[in-house]
Design a protein around this motif. Structure first.
Motif, mmCIF file in Angstrom:
data_model
loop_
_atom_site.group_PDB
_atom_site.id
_atom_site.type_symbol
_atom_site.label_atom_id
_atom_site.label_comp_id
_atom_site.label_asym_id
_atom_site.label_seq_id
_atom_site.Cartn_x
_atom_site.Cartn_y
_atom_site.Cartn_z
ATOM 1 N N GLN A 1 0.845 -1.476 0.235
ATOM 2 C CA GLN A 1 0.204 -0.053 -0.381
ATOM 3 C C GLN A 1 0.755 1.141 -0.299
ATOM 4 O O GLN A 1 0.449 2.099 -0.460
ATOM 5 N N ARG B 1 -2.670 13.375 0.086
ATOM 6 C CA ARG B 1 -2.733 13.154 -1.091
ATOM 7 C C ARG B 1 -3.110 11.488 -1.126
ATOM 8 O O ARG B 1 -2.197 11.796 -0.185
ATOM 9 N N PRO B 2 -2.581 10.829 -1.900
ATOM 10 C CA PRO B 2 -3.085 9.138 -2.118
ATOM 11 C C PRO B 2 -1.186 9.150 -2.864
ATOM 12 O O PRO B 2 -1.124 9.717 -3.441
ATOM 13 N N VAL B 3 -0.755 8.303 -2.150
ATOM 14 C CA VAL B 3 1.002 8.656 -2.372
ATOM 15 C C VAL B 3 2.058 7.107 -2.130
ATOM 16 O O VAL B 3 1.344 5.782 -1.503
ATOM 17 N N LYS B 4 2.748 7.042 -2.762
ATOM 18 C CA LYS B 4 3.126 5.829 -2.700
ATOM 19 C C LYS B 4 4.714 6.564 -3.431
ATOM 20 O O LYS B 4 5.097 6.838 -3.882
ATOM 21 N N ASP C 1 -8.433 12.945 -5.881
ATOM 22 C CA ASP C 1 -7.725 10.898 -5.984
ATOM 23 C C ASP C 1 -7.020 10.379 -6.351
ATOM 24 O O ASP C 1 -6.503 9.362 -6.779
ATOM 25 N N PHE D 1 -1.295 7.028 -12.007
ATOM 26 C CA PHE D 1 -0.907 7.697 -11.379
ATOM 27 C C PHE D 1 0.137 8.871 -11.948
ATOM 28 O O PHE D 1 0.589 9.090 -13.464
ATOM 29 N N ALA E 1 1.403 12.938 1.469
ATOM 30 C CA ALA E 1 0.080 12.413 3.075
ATOM 31 C C ALA E 1 0.009 13.633 3.838
ATOM 32 O O ALA E 1 -1.116 13.144 4.357
ATOM 33 N N VAL F 1 -3.301 9.578 -7.749
ATOM 34 C CA VAL F 1 -2.110 9.042 -6.795
ATOM 35 C C VAL F 1 -0.466 9.471 -7.796
ATOM 36 O O VAL F 1 -0.778 9.331 -8.306
#
Length: 133
Positions: A25, A109-112, A82, A44, A105, A84
């Motif tokens: 995740q 914001r969604p992040v990897k 939303d 993304f 984060a 990524v």
């Protein structure tokens, strides 16, 4: 006598499964990023968070340059909430990707992170953009 590998017993399978699912995740790898970018429709935004000089010397094709200090809501306003983001920096010896991910984060914001960074990208045999002069 157990080796240093087995001196601490591995986690039970259920705990290992939860741990490894959980870690994905937060991170992705160079191969998966390359595959998604090659599709022509990545889902993304890839962010190179290295210095402008390093970015100009060669970066992952399709990456956007954005320094952590420039990550403010007004700079991200053009991206839907939303979206990524995937951050990367120089490689495993650099924590810039993690610091940028923390900042994103904090902004909700969604992040990897892309583990391996530029070092991993090159190790996989993938090309960087040519240096910009």
């Amino acid at each position: 006598m157990p080796s240093l590998v087995t001196a601490v017993a591995p986690a039970p399978s259920t705990a290992a499964l939860a741990h490894f699912e959980h870690s994905l995740q937060f991170e992705t790898d160079c191969w998966d990023v390359h595959d998604a970018l090659s599709s022509g429709q990545p889902d993304f935004v890839l962010l190179d968070v290295r210095s402008a000089e390093h970015y100009a010397a060669g970066h992952v094709p399709g990456a956007t340059h954005l320094l952590r200090g420039k990550m403010v809501e007004s700079r991200l306003a053009d991206y839907p909430a939303d979206t990524v983001f995937v951050t990367y920096c120089a490689g495993p010896h650099c924590n810039g990707a993690q610091r940028a991910a923390m900042r994103l984060a904090q902004l909700g914001r969604p992040v990897k992170i892309m583990i391996g960074g530029v070092t991993g990208w090159v190790d996989e045999g993938f090309a960087l953009t040519p240096p910009q002069t």
